[in-house]
Design a protein around this motif. Structure first.
Motif, short mmCIF file in Angstrom:
data_model
loop_
_atom_site.label_atom_id
_atom_site.label_comp_id
_atom_site.label_asym_id
_atom_site.label_seq_id
_atom_site.Cartn_x
_atom_site.Cartn_y
_atom_site.Cartn_z
N TYR B 61 0.86 -1.19 0.00
CA TYR B 61 0.00 0.00 0.00
C TYR B 61 0.89 1.23 0.00
N ARG B 63 0.90 5.76 -0.26
CA ARG B 63 0.17 7.03 -0.29
C ARG B 63 1.18 8.15 -0.57
N GLU B 72 -6.07 11.27 -0.08
CA GLU B 72 -7.04 10.47 0.67
C GLU B 72 -6.88 9.00 0.32
N GLY B 73 -6.78 8.18 1.36
CA GLY B 73 -6.73 6.74 1.15
C GLY B 73 -5.40 6.27 0.57
N TYR B 74 -5.24 4.99 0.59
CA TYR B 74 -4.02 4.38 0.08
C TYR B 74 -4.28 3.76 -1.28
N ARG B 133 -7.02 2.26 -6.46
CA ARG B 133 -7.41 3.01 -5.26
C ARG B 133 -7.81 2.03 -4.17
N GLY B 135 -8.87 1.94 0.20
CA GLY B 135 -9.30 2.77 1.31
C GLY B 135 -8.21 2.98 2.34
N GLU B 136 -8.34 2.33 3.41
CA GLU B 136 -7.40 2.48 4.52
C GLU B 136 -6.55 1.21 4.63
N LEU B 137 -5.57 1.28 5.50
CA LEU B 137 -4.76 0.11 5.78
C LEU B 137 -5.63 -0.91 6.52
N ALA B 139 -7.43 -3.15 9.11
CA ALA B 139 -7.69 -2.85 10.52
C ALA B 139 -6.82 -3.72 11.42
N ASN B 145 4.01 4.70 13.26
CA ASN B 145 3.59 5.98 12.71
C ASN B 145 4.67 7.01 13.05
#
Lengths: 322, 276
Positions: B61, B63, B72-74, B133, B135-137, B139, B145
Motif C-alpha cells: 500500500y 500514499r 485520501e486513502g491508500y 485506489r 481505502g485504509e490500511l 484494521a 507511525n
C-alpha cells in the motif's frame, strides 16, 4: 527626479525579492540579479543558481537533454535571456537587492562623512578579469563533478564559496545559518570558510567603495553579452559633448568610457549599471540618453542639472548641492 | 547498503520464515515527462530461503502526499519478482512524500515493513496515477507511525524522530535498531502508550560522502500476542545532518575578523584622507 524614482524602485524590489515568497510572489528562477535563493521566502531566484544547478544536472546525464530536465534548463536560459534583453543593466542599478544593500552602505558612509576609497586605474584593470574567472569557475566545476569524479560537495561552487550575498542576504530574513562554518567535511569547511571570509571582506569593501562587489560580479558579464541585441541603449552624442567630465566624476562605478568615447554612439560599458547618475549630471542637452528601442527614457539636460544640483538657498544667493 | 544489514541479520533466522523483513530503496529513473520512478526491494535476513517469499502473501500500500496535502486513502502497488527478490516500483509526478507499507504473513508470523521518504518528480501537471485506489490500511495492522518533521525534507542523522507503535505496546518484547556498520542491534525502550523517541547518531562516513548518500536504518518491533508474532519494521533513509555540524560562533568570529582585517588593510593603504 530619476534619483528618487530609482530609490523607490530599488526599495520596492528589495522588499519584493527578499520577502515576496512569503506572500505568494515569486518571479522565478532566472532573474538577472542577485536575488539570493538562500533567503527563506524570497520572491525570486538569481539565474546563477539555475546555471550551476542545471548545468551540473544535464552534465550528469547527457540523455537528460531530450527530457523535461533539458527543457527546464532551456526554459530558464530562455527566460533569463528575455528578462536580460528587456531591461539589460537596469537589473543591476534598479532592481538587484544586493546592489541596494551596497547602496545602503554607501549612504551610511556618506552620512558619516567618510570619503570613498579610490582604486588606481591599474588596480581596476587588474580586477576586470576576476568576473570572467568566476564565471568560468561556476561552469567548469559542475563539469568536473559530472565527468571527473569531483566530490559532490563542490556543487553550486560560486554560491557556496564565493558569493557574499549568500551569508549576508539571509540575515534580512532572520537567518544566520549561512554565516556558520560547516564542519561536515573538509570540502564543506573550506567552502564555508571562503564564503564567510569573502563576505566579511566584501562588507568592508562595500562600505568604503561604492558598489564594490559589482567589480567582480559575473552576472554583469552575462548581461553585457546581450547588450547588442537588447532594446535598452545608452547613447552619447559625441559631437555635442562639452568634455566637462561630470559623467566620470559622478559615476559610482568609476567608468571612464563615457567621458572618453569620441567616436562610437553606444557607451554602455561592461561595468555600467544604468543608474543614470552620469546622465543626470551631464549639463549638455541630449548628449547622454537612455533609450528603449527608439523611445527616449531619459536624456541629459542643462535645466535638469540646474534643478538637481543647484538649489535656491536665499534670495540673492544660490547653494550648490554637490 | 542492504547487504550490510542482511549479513548480520542472517544470524537471526529461525524456522522457515524470516525474522526480519524490511524495505530498501533501489535505483531511481526519470521518465521523459519528468516523473520519477523509484524501485523498492524487499529484503530479509534469510534471502537465500525467501526467493520471492513463496510461502508469503504480500500486499503493498502506498500514499503520496504533495503540496496540496495528504492524499485520501491508500493505493495498492503490485509486487513483482525480479532476480529472485520481491520488487515494486512507484511512479511520482511531482514533489511528494511517499508512505509505503508492505503487509505479509508466514506461518504464525505477521510482517509489516514500512518506509517514508520524499520523491522529486518534475512532471508539469496531473495527478499521480495509482494502480488501484484503496481505502485504509487493514484494521488492526501493527505499524509504526512517524510524526512528520516540519523542518527537514530529508531524514537526517542527529534529528530526533518520534514514533508511535500501533499495536499492543504492552506485548512488545523488544524494539531494536538495525544499522549499517553495526554488528549488534541497538535496543530501545518503547513507552507503555506506544511512543518511541529515536535519535540516530552521526556517521562520519556519511558526513564525508555526498549529501544525497543515504544510510539505511531499520527500526524493528517484535510483538507476541495471541500465539502470533508480529514483526514490524520501519526503514529510515538517513542523510547526513545538514545543520548539526554548523558552528555559527566560529563563522561570526571569522566574519568579524575578516571585516576588521579588511578595514585595517583599507585604512593602511588609503590613497587620500578619509574625512572631507
Amino acid at each position: 527626479m530619476v534619483f528618487k524614482l530609482r530609490l523607490i524602485v530599488q526599495h520596492l524590489f528589495f522588499v519584493l525579492l527578499t520577502y515576496g515568497g512569503r506572500f505568494g510572489f515569486h518571479m522565478g528562477f532566472a532573474l538577472p540579479c542577485f536575488s539570493c535563493p538562500f533567503v527563506m521566502g524570497c520572491g525570486g531566484s538569481c539565474y546563477l543558481l539555475s546555471l550551476q544547478g542545471n548545468w551540473w544536472g544535464l552534465q550528469m546525464a547527457l540523455a537528460n537533454w531530450g527530457t523535461v530536465m533539458g527543457l527546464q534548463a532551456l526554459y530558464y536560459l530562455g527566460l533569463f535571456v528575455l528578462l536580460t534583453l528587456a531591461l539589460n543593466k537596469f537589473w543591476c542599478g534598479w532592481i538587484c537587492p544586493f546592489g541596494t544593500l551596497q547602496d545602503w552602505f554607501t549612504y551610511l558612509r556618506r552620512r558619516l562623512g567618510i570619503r570613498e576609497a579610490q582604486l588606481s586605474w591599474s588596480a581596476r584593470d587588474r580586477l576586470k578579469p576576476v568576473k570572467y574567472i568566476l564565471l568560468a569557475y561556476m561552469i567548469v566545476v559542475p563539469l568536473l563533478i559530472a565527468h571527473a569524479g569531483l566530490h559532490y560537495d563542490f556543487h553550486l561552487p560560486f554560491c557556496r564559496s564565493i558569493c557574499p550575498a549568500k551569508p549576508l542576504m539571509p540575515l534580512f530574513a532572520g537567518s544566520t545559518r549561512h554565516l556558520a562554518l560547516d564542519f561536515t567535511n573538509t570540502v564543506t569547511l573550506v567552502f564555508s570558510i571562503l564564503s564567510v571570509a569573502i563576505a566579511g571582506g566584501m562588507l568592508v569593501g562595500m562600505f568604503f567603495k561604492e558598489r564594490f562587489f559589482c567589480l567582480f560580479c559575473p552576472m554583469l558579464v552575462l548581461i553585457h553579452l546581450l547588450r547588442k541585441i537588447s532594446p535598452v541603449r545608452f547613447e552619447k552624442e559625441v559631437g555635442a559633448c562639452l568634455g566637462c567630465g561630470n559623467c566620470r566624476r559622478n559615476c559610482p562605478m568609476d567608468i571612464r568610457d563615457v567621458h572618453e568615447q569620441k567616436t562610437d554612439k553606444a557607451v554602455l560599458s561592461e561595468d555600467c549599471m544604468l543608474c543614470m547618475t552620469c546622465t543626470e549630471s551631464c549639463p549638455a542637452d541630449g548628449v547622454l540618453s537612455v533609450r528603449f528601442f527608439k523611445w527616449r527614457l531619459f536624456s541629459s539636460s542643462r535645466d535638469y542639472v540646474a534643478r538637481r544640483f543647484i538649489k535656491p538657498h536665499k534670495a540673492g544667493s544660490v547653494k550648490v548641492k554637490v | 547498503m542492504a547487504s550490510a544489514v542482511s549479513s548480520w541479520a542472517a544470524d537471526l533466522v529461525s524456522g522457515d520464515c524470516p525474522d526480519v523483513v524490511w524495505i530498501t530503496c533501489g535505483e531511481q529513473s526519470r521518465r521523459t515527462d519528468g516523473s520519477i520512478t523509484q524501485h523498492y526491494w524487499l529484503r530479509s535476513n534469510s534471502e537465500n530461503r525467501l526467493q520471492c517469499f513463496p510461502d508469503l502473501q504480500w500486499e503493498a500500500y502506498y500514499r503520496l502526499t504533495d503540496g496540496d496535502g495528504l492524499e485520501e486513502g491508500y493505493s495498492r502497488a503490485p509486487l513483482t519478482c525480479s532476480g529472485g527478490v520481491p520488487h515494486l516500483e512507484i511512479n511520482c509526478r511531482t514533489n511528494a512524500r511517499l508512505e509505503l507499507t508492505l503487509v505479509g504473513h508466514c506461518g504464525g508470523k505477521h510482517y509489516t515493513a514500512q518506509l517514508q521518504h520524499a520523491l522529486f518528480g518534475k512532471a508539469s501537471a496531473g495527478k499521480h496515477a495509482p494502480s488501484e485506489r484503496f481505502g485504509e490500511l487493514p484494521a488492526g495492522l501493527r505499524r509504526w507511525n512517524l510524526k512528520p518533521s516540519r523542518r527537514n525534507t530529508y531524514q537526517q542523522t542527529g534529528d530526533t524522530y518520534h514514533f508511535i507503535y500501533h499495536g499492543n505496546a504492552g506485548s512488545v518484547e523488544s524494539v531494536s535498531v538495525l544499522e549499517k556498520g553495526r554488528r549488534l542491534p541497538e535496543d530501545l525502550s518503547l513507552a507503555r502508550d506506544g511512543n518511541l523517541v529515536y535519535t540516530p547518531a552521526h556517521d562520519p562516513h556519511l558526513d564525508r560522502s555526498s549529501p544525497y548518500e543515504v544510510k539505511e536504518t531499520v527500526l524493528l518491533a517484535r510483538e507476541a500476542a495471541e500465539g502470533r508474532e508480529y514483526l514490524t519494521t520501519f526503514t529510515l533513509l538517513l542523510h547526513r545532518s545538514y545543520s548539526a555540524h554548523l558552528k555559527r560562533l566560529h563563522g561570526c568570529l571569522l566574519f568579524a575578523g575578516m571585516a576588521v582585517l579588511a578595514a585595517g588593510f583599507t585604512v593602511i593603504f588609503k590613497r587620500r584622507p578619509w574625512y572631507r
